[in-house]
Design a protein around this motif. Structure first.
Motif, PDB file in Angstrom:
ATOM      1  N   PHE A  79       0.822  -1.203   0.000  1.00 27.91           N
ATOM      2  CA  PHE A  79       0.000   0.000   0.000  1.00 27.91           C
ATOM      3  C   PHE A  79       0.872   1.275   0.000  1.00 27.91           C
ATOM      4  O   PHE A  79       0.494   2.289  -0.590  1.00 27.91           O
ATOM      5  N   LEU A  93       1.348   5.534  -2.224  1.00 24.59           N
ATOM      6  CA  LEU A  93       1.298   6.857  -1.604  1.00 24.59           C
ATOM      7  C   LEU A  93       2.177   7.878  -2.325  1.00 24.59           C
ATOM      8  O   LEU A  93       2.111   9.070  -2.044  1.00 24.59           O
ATOM      9  N   PHE A 118       8.249   7.160   2.700  1.00 24.78           N
ATOM     10  CA  PHE A 118       7.631   6.081   3.469  1.00 24.78           C
ATOM     11  C   PHE A 118       8.401   4.766   3.403  1.00 24.78           C
ATOM     12  O   PHE A 118       8.024   3.798   4.058  1.00 24.78           O
ATOM     13  N   ILE A 126       7.880  -2.447   8.718  1.00 27.92           N
ATOM     14  CA  ILE A 126       6.704  -3.330   8.789  1.00 27.92           C
ATOM     15  C   ILE A 126       7.003  -4.666   8.102  1.00 27.92           C
ATOM     16  O   ILE A 126       6.693  -5.743   8.622  1.00 27.92           O
ATOM     17  N   GLY A 139       9.870  -6.029   7.814  1.00 23.80           N
ATOM     18  CA  GLY A 139      10.794  -6.762   8.692  1.00 23.80           C
ATOM     19  C   GLY A 139      10.042  -7.494   9.794  1.00 23.80           C
ATOM     20  O   GLY A 139      10.337  -8.656  10.108  1.00 23.80           O
ATOM     21  N   LYS A 150       9.862 -11.614  10.185  1.00 23.38           N
ATOM     22  CA  LYS A 150      10.329 -12.271  11.413  1.00 23.38           C
ATOM     23  C   LYS A 150       9.254 -13.209  11.985  1.00 23.38           C
ATOM     24  O   LYS A 150       9.543 -14.327  12.397  1.00 23.38           O
ATOM     25  N   LEU A 173      -6.262   5.946  12.088  1.00 25.49           N
ATOM     26  CA  LEU A 173      -6.306   6.840  10.927  1.00 25.49           C
ATOM     27  C   LEU A 173      -7.574   6.582  10.097  1.00 25.49           C
ATOM     28  O   LEU A 173      -8.301   7.511   9.738  1.00 25.49           O
ATOM     29  N   HIS A 214       8.398   6.695  20.739  1.00 24.86           N
ATOM     30  CA  HIS A 214       9.425   7.346  19.929  1.00 24.86           C
ATOM     31  C   HIS A 214      10.118   8.449  20.702  1.00 24.86           C
ATOM     32  O   HIS A 214       9.470   9.298  21.320  1.00 24.86           O
ATOM     33  N   ILE A 231      14.108  12.200  18.075  1.00 20.95           N
ATOM     34  CA  ILE A 231      14.574  12.123  16.673  1.00 20.95           C
ATOM     35  C   ILE A 231      13.488  11.482  15.797  1.00 20.95           C
ATOM     36  O   ILE A 231      13.143  12.013  14.730  1.00 20.95           O
ATOM     37  N   PHE A 261       8.733  11.763  12.051  1.00 15.88           N
ATOM     38  CA  PHE A 261       7.284  11.738  11.821  1.00 15.88           C
ATOM     39  C   PHE A 261       6.806  13.083  11.285  1.00 15.88           C
ATOM     40  O   PHE A 261       6.050  13.149  10.314  1.00 15.88           O
ATOM     41  N   ALA A 309       7.616  13.331   7.769  1.00 10.74           N
ATOM     42  CA  ALA A 309       6.792  12.433   6.943  1.00 10.74           C
ATOM     43  C   ALA A 309       5.396  13.009   6.742  1.00 10.74           C
ATOM     44  O   ALA A 309       4.767  12.818   5.696  1.00 10.74           O
ATOM     45  N   ALA A 351       2.668  13.444   3.335  1.00 10.76           N
ATOM     46  CA  ALA A 351       1.402  12.690   3.328  1.00 10.76           C
ATOM     47  C   ALA A 351       0.512  13.161   2.175  1.00 10.76           C
ATOM     48  O   ALA A 351       0.467  14.350   1.866  1.00 10.76           O
ATOM     49  N   PRO A 352      -0.172  12.229   1.532  1.00 12.29           N
ATOM     50  CA  PRO A 352      -1.071  12.629   0.444  1.00 12.29           C
ATOM     51  C   PRO A 352      -2.260  13.429   0.965  1.00 12.29           C
ATOM     52  O   PRO A 352      -2.579  13.361   2.156  1.00 12.29           O
ATOM     53  N   PHE A 374      -5.413  10.061  -0.948  1.00  9.27           N
ATOM     54  CA  PHE A 374      -5.319   8.929  -0.025  1.00  9.27           C
ATOM     55  C   PHE A 374      -6.493   7.970  -0.254  1.00  9.27           C
ATOM     56  O   PHE A 374      -6.313   6.752  -0.341  1.00  9.27           O
ATOM     57  N   TYR A 381       9.589   0.925  26.158  1.00 12.02           N
ATOM     58  CA  TYR A 381      10.843   1.642  25.847  1.00 12.02           C
ATOM     59  C   TYR A 381      10.679   2.457  24.561  1.00 12.02           C
ATOM     60  O   TYR A 381       9.806   2.184  23.745  1.00 12.02           O
ATOM     61  N   VAL A 385      12.345   4.226  20.982  1.00 11.81           N
ATOM     62  CA  VAL A 385      13.419   4.108  19.982  1.00 11.81           C
ATOM     63  C   VAL A 385      13.748   5.498  19.461  1.00 11.81           C
ATOM     64  O   VAL A 385      12.949   6.410  19.560  1.00 11.81           O
TER      65      VAL A 385
END
Ligand code: CIS
Length: 209
Positions: free
Chosen positions: A33, A37, A42, A49, A51, A55, A107, A140, A143, A148, A151, A155-156, A161, A207, A209
């Motif tokens: 998807f 966009l 992205f 995602i 990854g 896994k 969303l 988050h 950084i 974000f 990004a 966004a469209p 969208f 935690y 990232v």
């Protein structure tokens, strides 16, 4: 037929045990998807995602009977990884994937509910920000929060969208949104069940990232 409805999530059973194979099949359609966009911004999100899904799939493929449900994966990994769990294996991958899925859920709900910024009605930044604040922001550091914000500018707009959700075909907005509402039924039930499982099994980590 919209892109979303081509790939409906299966209904979850009463015991809320989610079939791993069906779940992996449904989520495997989500990364493509991002290609609709129209921005390379992205790509890292898509890779993250992808990854997660790879896994979880590797663990499932190692023993499809033992790992028939997502609950079985968490239970088995709890004993396999010992003190490293839940920050290990498919448990960690699903922990992050579910946050991305919650983001998508909020969303879409916000769009389906008609929430708009009256000053910028053609944009969906208000909907994206709501989803980010509720699903991802607290995990988050500054950084990634800045990433974000960047990004968000790629966004469209609302119509593009909705068009992307409809396989880039021109579809009336209300038709698209009614399909979104239909998609959200099983999708939301699945995401809720995964969150409940992490809560019940004390597998959630906070935690950043
Ligand atoms: C001065 C220059 C600095 C440049 C710095 C560049 C940094 C680039 C950072 C890019 C961030 C990309 C997003 C990835 C974030 C991941 O770090 C984070 C944590 O990942 C997890 C892995 O998944 O980390 C674990 C270890 O702690 C594991 O490695 C785990 O992998 S595992 O276990 O499988 O091996 N991941 C997340 O935060 C999840 C992000 C999911 C986002 C879902 C978004 C869905 C969007 C739907 C499309 C709707 C279109 C809307 C348009 C705009 C949306 C904005 C995007 C929002 C998300 C922003 C995230 C920054």
């Amino acid at each position: 037929m919209t892109l979303l409805l081509d790939n409906q999530f299966p209904p979850i059973p009463e015991n809320k045990e989610i079939d791993t194979k069906g779940f992996l099949e449904s989520v495997s359609h989500l990364p493509s998807f991002f290609d609709c966009l129209g921005s390379k911004v992205f790509a890292p999100i898509k890779a993250d995602i992808n990854g997660n899904i790879t896994k979880i799939k590797a663990v499932y493929d190692s023993d499809p009977v033992k790992f028939e449900t997502l609950q079985q994966i968490l239970l088995a990994e709890k004993s396999i990884h010992g003190s490293e769990w839940p920050k290990a294996g498919a448990t960690l991958a699903l922990m992050w994937l579910k946050r991305g899925l919650r983001f998508i859920q909020i969303l879409l709900e916000s769009l389906a509910d008609g929430e708009r910024d009256d000053n910028n009605p053609i944009l969906i930044r208000i909907n994206i920000t709501k989803a980010y604040d509720q699903a991802l922001k607290s995990y988050h550091g500054w950084i990634v929060q800045k990433v974000f914000k960047a990004a968000l500018f790629a966004a469209p707009c609302r119509s593009d969208f909705l068009k992307a959700l409809s396989k880039n075909q021109e579809v009336a907005e209300e038709d698209c949104l009614s399909k979104v509402r239909q998609f959200l039924i099983n999708f939301t039930a699945t995401v809720d069940a995964i969150y409940e499982m992490y809560y019940t099994m004390n597998a959630e980590l906070d935690y950043q990232v």
